[in-house]
Scaffold this active site. Structure first.
Site, PDB file in Angstrom:
ATOM      1  N   LEU A 102       0.878  -1.173   0.000  1.00 53.81           N
ATOM      2  CA  LEU A 102       0.000   0.000   0.000  1.00 53.81           C
ATOM      3  C   LEU A 102       0.916   1.224   0.000  1.00 53.81           C
ATOM      4  CD1 LEU A 102      -2.730  -0.966   2.669  1.00 53.81           C
ATOM      5  CD2 LEU A 102      -2.915  -1.041   0.181  1.00 53.81           C
ATOM      6  N   ASP A 103       0.511   2.261  -0.727  1.00 51.21           N
ATOM      7  CA  ASP A 103       1.325   3.482  -0.757  1.00 51.21           C
ATOM      8  C   ASP A 103       1.457   4.048   0.661  1.00 51.21           C
ATOM      9  OD1 ASP A 103       1.327   3.218  -3.491  1.00 51.21           O
ATOM     10  OD2 ASP A 103      -0.323   4.638  -3.795  1.00 51.21           O
ATOM     11  N   LYS A 104       2.446   4.901   0.828  1.00 48.20           N
ATOM     12  CA  LYS A 104       2.697   5.484   2.155  1.00 48.20           C
ATOM     13  C   LYS A 104       1.440   6.191   2.693  1.00 48.20           C
ATOM     14  CE  LYS A 104       5.997   8.524   4.398  1.00 48.20           C
ATOM     15  NZ  LYS A 104       7.145   9.408   4.210  1.00 48.20           N
ATOM     16  N   LYS A 193      -4.968   5.062  -8.072  1.00 45.98           N
ATOM     17  CA  LYS A 193      -4.746   6.490  -8.343  1.00 45.98           C
ATOM     18  C   LYS A 193      -4.626   6.751  -9.843  1.00 45.98           C
ATOM     19  CE  LYS A 193      -2.521   7.219  -3.903  1.00 45.98           C
ATOM     20  NZ  LYS A 193      -1.246   7.157  -3.196  1.00 45.98           N
TER      21      LYS A 193
END
Ligand code: URA
Length: 241
Positions: A102-104, A193
């Site tokens: 998962l992205d930051k 995104k």
């Protein structure tokens, strides 16, 4: 399995620290004091007592985390906090890793496990395991947004996505912001995104809410984790046979 590995896997410290426990005469196997780190044992059959406590060995570890924003999905990093930093030593084996990235800034469901086979299947496009995300997106969205997701979008650079599901909570074209639900069966880099961007919109907040049959426990606050229940694990494994 070697006694020092069993002890290290169960949170009694590094192999070196474990050797010191043994030297101090604090470890008993089937009632006998043991000093030898190399001793081969079956942790599910032999009774191991450390400092008066019976050790219960877990063959594999399965943790559900509600990942907090600002934390890296990595096993270690020199300068930034990772999802493994606050895991209790009883779970911290070198084989423990996060399933998928998962992205930051993304929050939500993250499975941490030592079970490489299950982790691989959950991510492999061959198994089509659905991951569902809740996203706050900037609107308005095009009126054909859901059809475009369903028919397999092309995102920047010409990458073709598998058909995906987009569920709106408001009419596409009417609101400046809205919460949407997006389900994917693959995991391209920054995929949610980039798909939302291809619609001419932007993700403002992103949270993963499920992975196959596994649903994020609403009781878990950001950064908290717990072991999977027997049922959650059974359902997750059954999804994939
Ligand atoms: N898609 C993204 O864009 N980011 C994530 O963290 C997960 C899926």
């Amino acid at each position: 399995m070697r006694l020092d590995k069993i002890l290290a896997d169960s949170g009694y410290g590094s192999r070196k620290e474990v050797k010191s426990l043994l030297k101090q005469g604090l470890v008993f196997v089937n009632g006998e004091k043991v000093l030898q780190a190399k001793l081969q044992l079956d942790p599910e059959k032999d009774e191991i007592v450390v400092n008066g406590e019976i050790l219960t060995y877990k063959k594999e570890i399965y943790l559900m985390m509600n990942k907090a924003a600002g934390v890296l999905t990595a096993t270690r990093d020199n300068s930034q906090a990772t999802v493994l930093d606050d895991i209790d030593p009883i779970y911290r084996r070198k084989e423990l890793y996060p399933v998928g990235r998962l992205d930051k800034d993304t929050t939500g469901l993250l499975l941490l496990t030592t079970d490489g086979q299950l982790g691989h299947r959950l991510l492999s496009p061959k198994w089509h395991v659905e991951k569902e995300y809740q996203a706050l997106v900037k609107g308005p969205l095009p009126t054909d947004a859901c059809q475009r997701f369903a028919s397999g979008m092309t995102i920047d650079g010409g990458e073709i996505c598998r058909p995906a599901r987009l569920v709106l909570t408001e009419k596409a074209e009417t609101v400046p912001y809205q919460v949407v639900y997006i389900s994917l069966t693959e995991g391209k880099f920054h995929q949610v995104k980039r798909m939302v961007k291809a619609l001419g919109s932007e993700v403002l907040a992103l949270k993963r809410v499920s992975m196959g049959s596994l649903k994020l426990d609403p009781q878990l606050k950001a950064g908290e984790y717990r072991e999977l229940t027997q049922k959650e694990l059974r359902d997750l494994s059954n999804n994939m046979v």
